[in-house]
Design a protein around this motif. Structure first.
Motif, PDB file in Angstrom:
ATOM      1  N   VAL A  24       2.747   6.073   5.495  1.00 20.80           N
ATOM      2  CA  VAL A  24       2.972   5.009   4.602  1.00 20.80           C
ATOM      3  C   VAL A  24       2.657   3.496   5.087  1.00 20.80           C
ATOM      4  O   VAL A  24       2.028   2.743   4.717  1.00 20.80           O
ATOM      5  CB  VAL A  24       4.401   5.108   4.111  1.00 20.80           C
ATOM      6  CG1 VAL A  24       4.690   3.649   3.409  1.00 20.80           C
ATOM      7  CG2 VAL A  24       4.569   6.030   3.039  1.00 20.80           C
ATOM      8  N   GLY A  27      -0.940   3.394   5.662  1.00 25.85           N
ATOM      9  CA  GLY A  27      -1.633   2.872   4.409  1.00 25.85           C
ATOM     10  C   GLY A  27      -1.362   1.330   4.038  1.00 25.85           C
ATOM     11  O   GLY A  27      -2.386   1.027   3.469  1.00 25.85           O
ATOM     12  N   VAL A  31      -4.347  -1.317   3.363  1.00 25.64           N
ATOM     13  CA  VAL A  31      -4.448  -2.208   2.245  1.00 25.64           C
ATOM     14  C   VAL A  31      -4.908  -3.308   2.564  1.00 25.64           C
ATOM     15  O   VAL A  31      -5.883  -3.961   2.103  1.00 25.64           O
ATOM     16  CB  VAL A  31      -3.434  -2.103   1.221  1.00 25.64           C
ATOM     17  CG1 VAL A  31      -3.313  -2.969   0.248  1.00 25.64           C
ATOM     18  CG2 VAL A  31      -3.103  -0.566   0.639  1.00 25.64           C
ATOM     19  N   THR A  72       6.920   0.909  -1.431  1.00 19.92           N
ATOM     20  CA  THR A  72       6.228   1.865  -1.193  1.00 19.92           C
ATOM     21  C   THR A  72       6.498   3.257  -1.121  1.00 19.92           C
ATOM     22  O   THR A  72       5.822   4.304  -1.743  1.00 19.92           O
ATOM     23  CB  THR A  72       5.136   1.454  -0.068  1.00 19.92           C
ATOM     24  OG1 THR A  72       4.699   0.145  -0.414  1.00 19.92           O
ATOM     25  CG2 THR A  72       3.723   2.362  -0.044  1.00 19.92           C
ATOM     26  N   THR A  76       6.163   6.471  -3.902  1.00 19.97           N
ATOM     27  CA  THR A  76       5.162   7.351  -3.457  1.00 19.97           C
ATOM     28  C   THR A  76       5.772   8.655  -2.987  1.00 19.97           C
ATOM     29  O   THR A  76       5.329   9.735  -2.886  1.00 19.97           O
ATOM     30  CB  THR A  76       4.147   6.976  -2.236  1.00 19.97           C
ATOM     31  OG1 THR A  76       4.964   6.529  -1.177  1.00 19.97           O
ATOM     32  CG2 THR A  76       3.379   5.749  -2.869  1.00 19.97           C
ATOM     33  N   THR A  80       4.378  12.562  -3.120  1.00 21.73           N
ATOM     34  CA  THR A  80       3.949  12.909  -1.686  1.00 21.73           C
ATOM     35  C   THR A  80       4.864  14.214  -1.296  1.00 21.73           C
ATOM     36  O   THR A  80       4.329  15.128  -0.870  1.00 21.73           O
ATOM     37  CB  THR A  80       4.246  11.862  -0.664  1.00 21.73           C
ATOM     38  OG1 THR A  80       3.637  10.665  -1.192  1.00 21.73           O
ATOM     39  CG2 THR A  80       4.063  12.191   0.766  1.00 21.73           C
ATOM     40  N   GLY A 102      -3.219  12.158  -0.349  1.00 18.82           N
ATOM     41  CA  GLY A 102      -2.835  11.011  -0.002  1.00 18.82           C
ATOM     42  C   GLY A 102      -3.563   9.868  -1.052  1.00 18.82           C
ATOM     43  O   GLY A 102      -2.410   8.879  -1.371  1.00 18.82           O
ATOM     44  N   ALA A 106      -1.066   7.734  -3.500  1.00 16.81           N
ATOM     45  CA  ALA A 106      -1.142   6.077  -3.453  1.00 16.81           C
ATOM     46  C   ALA A 106      -1.317   5.556  -4.760  1.00 16.81           C
ATOM     47  O   ALA A 106      -0.704   4.623  -5.433  1.00 16.81           O
ATOM     48  CB  ALA A 106      -2.401   5.869  -2.536  1.00 16.81           C
ATOM     49  N   ILE A 132      -6.670   0.804  -3.238  1.00 17.49           N
ATOM     50  CA  ILE A 132      -5.359   1.743  -2.879  1.00 17.49           C
ATOM     51  C   ILE A 132      -5.860   3.155  -2.557  1.00 17.49           C
ATOM     52  O   ILE A 132      -5.031   3.593  -2.156  1.00 17.49           O
ATOM     53  CB  ILE A 132      -4.491   1.672  -4.301  1.00 17.49           C
ATOM     54  CG1 ILE A 132      -3.913   0.288  -4.514  1.00 17.49           C
ATOM     55  CG2 ILE A 132      -3.535   2.515  -4.014  1.00 17.49           C
ATOM     56  CD1 ILE A 132      -3.220  -0.760  -3.290  1.00 17.49           C
ATOM     57  N   GLY A 136      -4.838   5.261   0.614  1.00 22.69           N
ATOM     58  CA  GLY A 136      -4.257   6.659   0.601  1.00 22.69           C
ATOM     59  C   GLY A 136      -4.944   7.586   1.293  1.00 22.69           C
ATOM     60  O   GLY A 136      -4.721   8.796   1.999  1.00 22.69           O
ATOM     61  N   ALA A 139      -4.230   7.030   4.644  1.00 24.24           N
ATOM     62  CA  ALA A 139      -2.988   7.361   4.956  1.00 24.24           C
ATOM     63  C   ALA A 139      -2.721   9.073   5.021  1.00 24.24           C
ATOM     64  O   ALA A 139      -2.125   9.603   5.894  1.00 24.24           O
ATOM     65  CB  ALA A 139      -1.810   7.033   3.914  1.00 24.24           C
TER      66      ALA A 139
END
Length: 160
Positions: A24, A27, A31, A72, A76, A80, A102, A106, A132, A136, A139
């Motif tokens: 996370v 990720g 971003v 976040t 998520t 997840t 991922g 996201a 995004i 992801g 991530a």
């Protein structure tokens, strides 16, 4: 269930949690980096500059950073968890699959917090969704490196 099996499952759960919390964070960094790079392109929307510089604000105001991180996680966590459990139960160890998980997690989280605006009011929506999703993917790859490569609640025969 033997003690060794219980220890293996506990180890897998701890690896899933560690992988999730680190991925996370990475990720979110992805971003910011993606928006930062895209803001230098010609004709980039003006809010890209803000999104690229926002990590500086997050670093200067730690409570803001924690808020973004916790938000976040909140948006998520469920998807997840579902993806991680699927990977563990079926011993899915493919890095591409984890990257797709991922990206899906996201985008799912983004959809939860972003209001649905008419397309003509917000034509960049698909660009943001793509950004995004790309974060992801990053991530998901990191999650795979930490927890996904050894996914599987059942222990390999060599360990038994």
């Amino acid at each position: 269930m033997g003690m060794a099996t219980a220890q293996h499952i506990l180890k897998r759960i701890l690896m899933m949690l560690a992988g999730y919390f680190v991925s996370v964070l990475v990720g979110l960094i992805a971003v910011a980096v993606i928006y930062g790079v895209l803001s230098s392109l010609p004709n980039a929307p003006s809010y890209f500059d803000f999104m690229g510089v926002s990590p500086i604000a997050v670093l200067l105001v730690p409570p803001l950073g924690m808020f973004v991180y916790v938000l976040t996680i909140v948006v998520t966590a469920l998807q997840t968890l579902i993806f991680a459990l699927i990977a563990e139960f079926f011993s899915l160890r493919n890095f591409l699959l984890h990257m797709l998980f991922g990206a899906a997690a996201a985008v799912g989280g983004f959809a939860l917090i972003w209001p649905s605006a008419p397309e003509d009011m917000y034509p960049e929506r698909w660009v943001d969704i793509g950004i995004i999703a790309a974060a992801g993917l990053v991530a998901g790859l990191l999650y795979w490196l930490i927890a996904g490569r050894d996914a599987g609640f059942r222990r390999p025969l060599l360990e038994r």
